[in-house]
Design an enzyme around this catalytic site. Structure first.
Site, PDB file in Angstrom:
ATOM      1  N   GLU A   1       0.840  -1.200   0.000  1.00  0.00           N
ATOM      2  CA  GLU A   1       0.000   0.000   0.000  1.00  0.00           C
ATOM      3  C   GLU A   1       0.875   1.249   0.000  1.00  0.00           C
ATOM      4  OE1 GLU A   1      -2.662   0.019   3.357  1.00  0.00           O
ATOM      5  OE2 GLU A   1      -3.717   1.818   2.665  1.00  0.00           O
TER       6      GLU A   1
ATOM      7  N   GLU B   1     -12.550  -2.042   2.730  1.00  0.00           N
ATOM      8  CA  GLU B   1     -13.099  -1.757   4.061  1.00  0.00           C
ATOM      9  C   GLU B   1     -14.178  -0.678   3.978  1.00  0.00           C
ATOM     10  OE1 GLU B   1     -10.061  -1.349   7.119  1.00  0.00           O
ATOM     11  OE2 GLU B   1      -9.459  -3.436   6.816  1.00  0.00           O
TER      12      GLU B   1
ATOM     13  N   TYR C   1      -6.624  -9.338  11.236  1.00  0.00           N
ATOM     14  CA  TYR C   1      -5.322  -9.023  11.828  1.00  0.00           C
ATOM     15  C   TYR C   1      -5.178  -9.701  13.196  1.00  0.00           C
ATOM     16  CZ  TYR C   1      -4.266  -5.635   8.198  1.00  0.00           C
ATOM     17  OH  TYR C   1      -3.969  -5.058   6.994  1.00  0.00           O
TER      18      TYR C   1
ATOM     19  N   GLU D   1      -6.147  -9.080   3.489  1.00  0.00           N
ATOM     20  CA  GLU D   1      -5.261  -8.471   4.491  1.00  0.00           C
ATOM     21  C   GLU D   1      -5.227  -9.395   5.698  1.00  0.00           C
ATOM     22  OE1 GLU D   1      -5.850  -4.325   5.466  1.00  0.00           O
ATOM     23  OE2 GLU D   1      -6.357  -3.849   3.386  1.00  0.00           O
TER      24      GLU D   1
ATOM     25  N   GLN E   1       2.125  -6.359   5.332  1.00  0.00           N
ATOM     26  CA  GLN E   1       2.319  -5.980   3.948  1.00  0.00           C
ATOM     27  C   GLN E   1       3.740  -6.352   3.522  1.00  0.00           C
ATOM     28  OE1 GLN E   1       1.192  -1.937   3.036  1.00  0.00           O
ATOM     29  NE2 GLN E   1      -0.783  -2.111   4.065  1.00  0.00           N
TER      30      GLN E   1
HETATM   31  O1  AHR Z   1      -2.817  -2.692   6.218  1.00  0.00           O
HETATM   32  C1  AHR Z   1      -3.070  -1.496   6.893  1.00  0.00           C
HETATM   33  C2  AHR Z   1      -4.522  -1.083   6.863  1.00  0.00           C
HETATM   34  O2  AHR Z   1      -5.290  -1.999   7.573  1.00  0.00           O
HETATM   35  C3  AHR Z   1      -5.180  -1.043   5.517  1.00  0.00           C
HETATM   36  O3  AHR Z   1      -4.947   0.148   4.844  1.00  0.00           O
HETATM   37  C4  AHR Z   1      -6.633  -1.183   5.844  1.00  0.00           C
HETATM   38  O4  AHR Z   1      -7.368  -1.778   4.819  1.00  0.00           O
HETATM   39  C5  AHR Z   1      -6.624  -1.982   7.121  1.00  0.00           C
HETATM   40  O5  AHR Z   1      -7.431  -1.438   8.080  1.00  0.00           O
END
Ligand code: AHR
Length: 515
Positions: free
Chosen positions: A48, A196, A263, A319, A368
């Site tokens: 990103e 998102e 996450y 993600e 990432q």
């Molecule tokens: O990966 C970081 C951020 O996490 C991304 O921009 C977003 O999609 C998510 O909340």
């Protein structure tokens, strides 16, 4: 003196004892079965416009002193080529919904600048745009996955971007692409409609987004020779209602994939743990939370099964990864964190679980690639280090596009404080040439584990293996010491017909290949 017959009785007794008390840790692999292919795109990545991910991580510009090829860092490029990444998602993330693609084409010196409001409020000079991204994926031999702007963009803007990238004939956008130096269309396949949308992508309700998706997807045209794989913006981890509403309200023929984000946060979002300083209980907390992706995928899949029992629509987990506090002294908006053996275990456990869900999970993208969150590569001005997570992706290459094999694992447990998990975590697959791949994580930091493997259904003649291990759960590579964690040959196993005995080192990830 022991007589011959007494010796015989003792051997028999030992055999009986081992039969009655089978090994504490054993794995039976059904090597001759399986019909689900593990999509290589499960091993995908994400870069990103965030911190030093693109700028400084991938792109330094052609005039930089950092060794580069047409502006791309040579070291990072080579590391990604070596890793054989199947796809790269870009330009975000939250950035995608404030990115206007026309700002990133044409003469770089004339491209408008903008503020990256999501990530550190820094100036984005748009020097890395569509051409720079598409040329990069071509150079590293991977497939592009672009997420278009729904939150602050328009249907027209997204539609024109696709025309610019994919249309071969005469049209305003195709002509503009040619004018900017790209004669042939790039023929992109993977296209995301917003990111998102429940949060940074526009704070929409699922009902509202479902309608928006239908509009955007209608004008996301399939040009000749380039049929899009359209991905609807999906749920935030446990929001099952989002998946249900989208599956109900979007005609199934209008989408191919549904995204999902997950996450691994240790502690809470407000008070996240540190990347390199943690105790053993915190270590297990992280791994237990990472492993919950199994339940998460099952829950979302179950909802999708209601509407799409044939499993045509894929979950796109675009993600995933660990999210810790940023490293002290770094910009909080840049999400720069170190990466330890704990991250390696998170990667190993996650990828093992993803393989298991291969029927519904069509793609996953680690967040990432460079310098952000659970990165595979960290860079400073001129140097690069490969993280433990990089080495896990490297070890796991044989699983890509292999056939998923079922297995039965019996593992001892490991516990610290109030946390407890199985010490071994496994995935098994069969490559096209018949080689059986067994990936094993031993998350016990203190104990080597003897594992009895039964390769049921193949007559294995030889085994090769590689692994990573390190003295501590927080061992990591630094610019001063780049190879604390690195891949090495692994020899601590013995094959006897279909039985394979493996001594899995403490705190290790091993990949065995039996043929
Ligand atoms: O990966 C970081 C951020 O996490 C991304 O921009 C977003 O999609 C998510 O909340």
């Amino acid at each position: 003196m022991i007589t011959k017959s007494l010796k015989g009785i003792m051997v028999l007794a030992a055999m009986l004892v081992s039969f009655l008390s089978p090994a504490q840790n054993r794995l039976i692999v059904n090597a001759d079965q399986g019909d689900i292919k593990i999509n290589k795109h499960i091993y995908g990545h994400f870069a990103e416009h965030l911190g030093r991910s693109i700028y400084g991580g991938i792109w330094v510009g052609p005039d930089s002193n950092v060794p580069n090829e047409d502006g791309y860092r040579k070291d990072v490029m080579q590391a990604l080529i070596n890793l054989e990444i199947p796809n790269l998602r870009w330009p975000g993330g939250c950035f995608a919904d404030e990115y206007h693609w026309t700002d990133g084409i044409g003469d770089p010196s004339e491209r408008p600048k903008m503020v990256n409001t999501h990530w550190g409020g820094v100036t984005e000079d748009n020097s890395f745009g569509t051409h720079e991204f598409m040329n990069f994926v071509e150079k590293i031999g991977t497939e592009p996955y672009i997420t278009g702007n729904v939150g602050s963009g328009s249907v027209e803007e997204m539609s024109k971007w696709i025309e610019y990238i994919n249309f071969d004939g005469v049209s305003p956008m195709a002509d503009l692409r040619r004018k900017n130096g790209q004669e042939e269309p790039w023929k992109i396949k993977y296209w995301g409609v917003g990111n998102e949308s429940w949060g940074c992508g526009g704070n929409m309700t699922p009902e509202y987004y479902a309608n928006e998706y239908r509009r955007y997807a209608t004008f996301a045209r399939n040009y000749e020779g380039s049929k899009l794989y359209k991905i609807a913006g999906g749920a935030n981890d446990w929001d099952l209602n989002w998946t249900d509403v989208l599956m109900k309200n979007i005609p199934l023929h209008m989408m191919d994939g549904l995204s999902l984000h997950y996450y691994t946060v240790t502690g809470t979002w407000e008070n996240k743990g540190k990347a390199t300083e943690f105790d053993k209980q915190e270590y297990l907390e992280t791994l237990r939370k990472a492993a919950r992706v199994d339940e998460l995928l099952t829950k979302h899949s179950t909802i999708m099964d209601k509407y799409d029992p044939e499993k045509r629509i894929g979950i796109i987990l675009d993600e995933w990864g660990t999210w810790f506090q940023v490293e002290p002294g770094t910009n909080p908006g840049f999400l720069y964190q170190q990466n330890t053996m704990r991250d390696a275990h998170v990667a190993a456990i996650s990828l093992n679980i993803f393989n298991k869900h291969a029927e519904r999970l069509h793609m996953a993208n680690l967040a990432q690639t460079v310098n952000v969150l659970q990165a595979v590569i960290l860079t400073n001005e001129t140097e690069m280090i490969l993280t433990p997570t990089y080495h896990v992706f490297d070890l796991y290459k044989p699983h890509k596009d292999a056939t998923l094999l079922s297995h039965d694992l019996k593992s001892e447990e490991v516990s610290f404080g109030k946390e407890k998990m199985e010490a071994l975590n496994v995935s098994t697959s069969r490559s096209e040439d018949g080689t059986v791949n067994i990936s094993i994580a031993n998350i016990n930091p203190d104990k080597k584990i003897d594992l009895d493997v039964v390769l049921r259904g193949i007559d294995a003649k030889s085994v090769t293996a590689e692994f990573i291990t390190a003295p501590a759960i927080n061992s990591h590579n630094t610019f001063e010491n780049k190879e604390v964690v690195k891949k090495a040959d692994f020899k601590d196993f013995k094959l006897n017909k279909e039985n394979l005995k493996v001594s899995v080192p403490a705190n290790s990830v091993v990949m065995l290949r039996a043929k």
